[in-house]
Write an enzyme that holds these catalytic residues in place. Structure first.
Site, PDB file in Angstrom:
ATOM      1  N   SER A  10       0.881  -1.282  -0.055  1.00  0.00           N
ATOM      2  CA  SER A  10      -0.037   0.105   0.000  1.00  0.00           C
ATOM      3  C   SER A  10       0.795   1.336   0.022  1.00  0.00           C
ATOM      4  O   SER A  10       2.197   0.929   0.054  1.00  0.00           O
ATOM      5  CB  SER A  10      -0.709   0.129   1.277  1.00  0.00           C
ATOM      6  OG  SER A  10      -0.145  -0.018   2.597  1.00  0.00           O
ATOM      7  N   GLY A  11       0.333   2.365   0.089  1.00  0.00           N
ATOM      8  CA  GLY A  11       1.160   3.687   0.287  1.00  0.00           C
ATOM      9  C   GLY A  11       2.029   3.505   1.389  1.00  0.00           C
ATOM     10  O   GLY A  11       3.144   3.866   1.462  1.00  0.00           O
ATOM     11  N   HIS A  12       1.265   3.026   2.609  1.00  0.00           N
ATOM     12  CA  HIS A  12       2.146   3.017   3.650  1.00  0.00           C
ATOM     13  C   HIS A  12       3.205   2.165   3.714  1.00  0.00           C
ATOM     14  O   HIS A  12       4.372   2.280   3.946  1.00  0.00           O
ATOM     15  CB  HIS A  12       1.251   2.378   5.009  1.00  0.00           C
ATOM     16  CG  HIS A  12       2.074   2.192   6.374  1.00  0.00           C
ATOM     17  ND1 HIS A  12       2.626   3.421   6.962  1.00  0.00           N
ATOM     18  CD2 HIS A  12       1.951   1.114   7.065  1.00  0.00           C
ATOM     19  CE1 HIS A  12       3.107   2.769   7.936  1.00  0.00           C
ATOM     20  NE2 HIS A  12       2.923   1.596   8.026  1.00  0.00           N
ATOM     21  N   GLY A  68      -2.293  -0.260   7.416  1.00  0.00           N
ATOM     22  CA  GLY A  68      -2.707   0.922   8.413  1.00  0.00           C
ATOM     23  C   GLY A  68      -3.640   0.345   9.161  1.00  0.00           C
ATOM     24  O   GLY A  68      -3.548   1.063  10.382  1.00  0.00           O
ATOM     25  N   HIS A 135       9.305  12.756  26.093  1.00  0.00           N
ATOM     26  CA  HIS A 135       9.856  12.195  27.076  1.00  0.00           C
ATOM     27  C   HIS A 135       8.819  11.308  28.149  1.00  0.00           C
ATOM     28  O   HIS A 135       7.591  11.950  28.479  1.00  0.00           O
ATOM     29  CB  HIS A 135      10.772  12.922  28.217  1.00  0.00           C
ATOM     30  CG  HIS A 135      10.031  13.994  28.875  1.00  0.00           C
ATOM     31  ND1 HIS A 135       9.264  13.727  30.159  1.00  0.00           N
ATOM     32  CD2 HIS A 135       9.778  15.397  28.301  1.00  0.00           C
ATOM     33  CE1 HIS A 135       8.815  15.127  30.356  1.00  0.00           C
ATOM     34  NE2 HIS A 135       8.720  15.970  29.513  1.00  0.00           N
ATOM     35  N   HIS A 144      -0.989   3.939  16.151  1.00  0.00           N
ATOM     36  CA  HIS A 144      -0.571   4.850  15.216  1.00  0.00           C
ATOM     37  C   HIS A 144      -0.621   6.459  15.579  1.00  0.00           C
ATOM     38  O   HIS A 144      -1.645   7.015  16.000  1.00  0.00           O
ATOM     39  CB  HIS A 144      -1.589   4.548  13.856  1.00  0.00           C
ATOM     40  CG  HIS A 144      -0.894   5.407  12.866  1.00  0.00           C
ATOM     41  ND1 HIS A 144      -1.504   5.321  11.637  1.00  0.00           N
ATOM     42  CD2 HIS A 144       0.067   6.252  12.365  1.00  0.00           C
ATOM     43  CE1 HIS A 144      -0.940   5.995  10.524  1.00  0.00           C
ATOM     44  NE2 HIS A 144      -0.041   6.725  11.043  1.00  0.00           N
ATOM     45  N   ILE A 165      -3.668  13.128  12.006  1.00  0.00           N
ATOM     46  CA  ILE A 165      -2.576  14.025  11.719  1.00  0.00           C
ATOM     47  C   ILE A 165      -2.522  15.541  12.229  1.00  0.00           C
ATOM     48  O   ILE A 165      -3.679  16.036  12.424  1.00  0.00           O
ATOM     49  CB  ILE A 165      -2.473  14.405  10.053  1.00  0.00           C
ATOM     50  CG1 ILE A 165      -1.350  14.828   9.496  1.00  0.00           C
ATOM     51  CG2 ILE A 165      -4.013  14.637   9.406  1.00  0.00           C
ATOM     52  CD1 ILE A 165      -1.339  14.511   7.950  1.00  0.00           C
TER      53      ILE A 165
END
Length: 207
Positions: A10-12, A68, A135, A144, A165
């Site tokens: 895939s794109g990922h 994904g 941290h 994800h 995102i």
């Protein structure tokens, strides 16, 4: 040097392959996808088989699952590990990962990402391009963190959760399991398991 088998064309998968090539740790990088043989190419790369083709190999490559869907990715990784495959960890050389951080097997850290001191990233997780895991953060398995997302210090994210995102979370917040945080959202309060939260500040719209 071994071969790396990427499961999921895939794109990922393309981005994982680029990161793996940049690491220079594997002699060959090949794709497997269950759409094969109907699908034989992923961009400029050949797809050489499906999951069964991989299981039939005598000389077993390292594997990384580039799917994904968080739950599917972890399940596929567990399936392959159970029959003797080794899950690789891919960290792009242009990522910054503290020597005091822990990155779980089968996880990927993409270009521009930062994982700071004493952060823990679970297995089969994605820290995507330019994401920041500060941290003492703890990410569960199959999480994800999308491109440009930022977790301040001490944030806890439960397994299977997806941080959208450009989203962010202020320090010491707890985000439950199976949570979706929308693009650009700002988490300023704890989120329970199984919810979707969007907006600034992030508010629950679905549970």
């Amino acid at each position: 040097m071994k071969t790396l088998a990427i499961i999921g064309a895939s794109g990922h998968g393309k981005v994982v392959a680029d990161a793996a090539r940049s690491c220079c740790l594997w002699k060959d990088i090949v794709f497997y996808d269950d759409a094969w043989p109907a699908k034989t190419r992923n961009g400029n790369s050949d797809i050489v088989g499906n999951t069964q083709s991989l299981l039939d190999l005598d000389d077993r490559p390292d594997i990384i699952v580039a799917i994904g869907n968080n739950k599917v990715r972890l399940a596929k990784q567990q399936q392959l590990i159970a029959v003797g495959f080794t899950a690789a960890t891919v960290v792009h050389p242009r990522a910054v990962v503290s020597v005091a951080a822990v990155i779980g097997s089968g996880s990927v850290v993409m270009a521009g990402a930062v994982v700071n001191a004493d952060a823990v990233v679970g297995v089969a997780s994605i820290v995507n391009s330019n994401a920041v895991v500060e941290h003492d953060c703890v990410l569960g398995d199959a999480v994800h963190i999308s491109p440009g997302a930022c977790l301040a210090g001490g944030v806890i994210v439960g397994e299977f959760s997806w941080i959208g995102i450009g989203a962010s979370a202020i320090q010491l917040k707890r985000i439950g399991k199976n949570v979706k945080v929308g693009a650009g959202a700002a988490v300023v309060n704890d989120l329970p398991d199984g919810v979707t939260a969007v907006g600034v500040p992030a508010k629950i719209i679905k549970s």
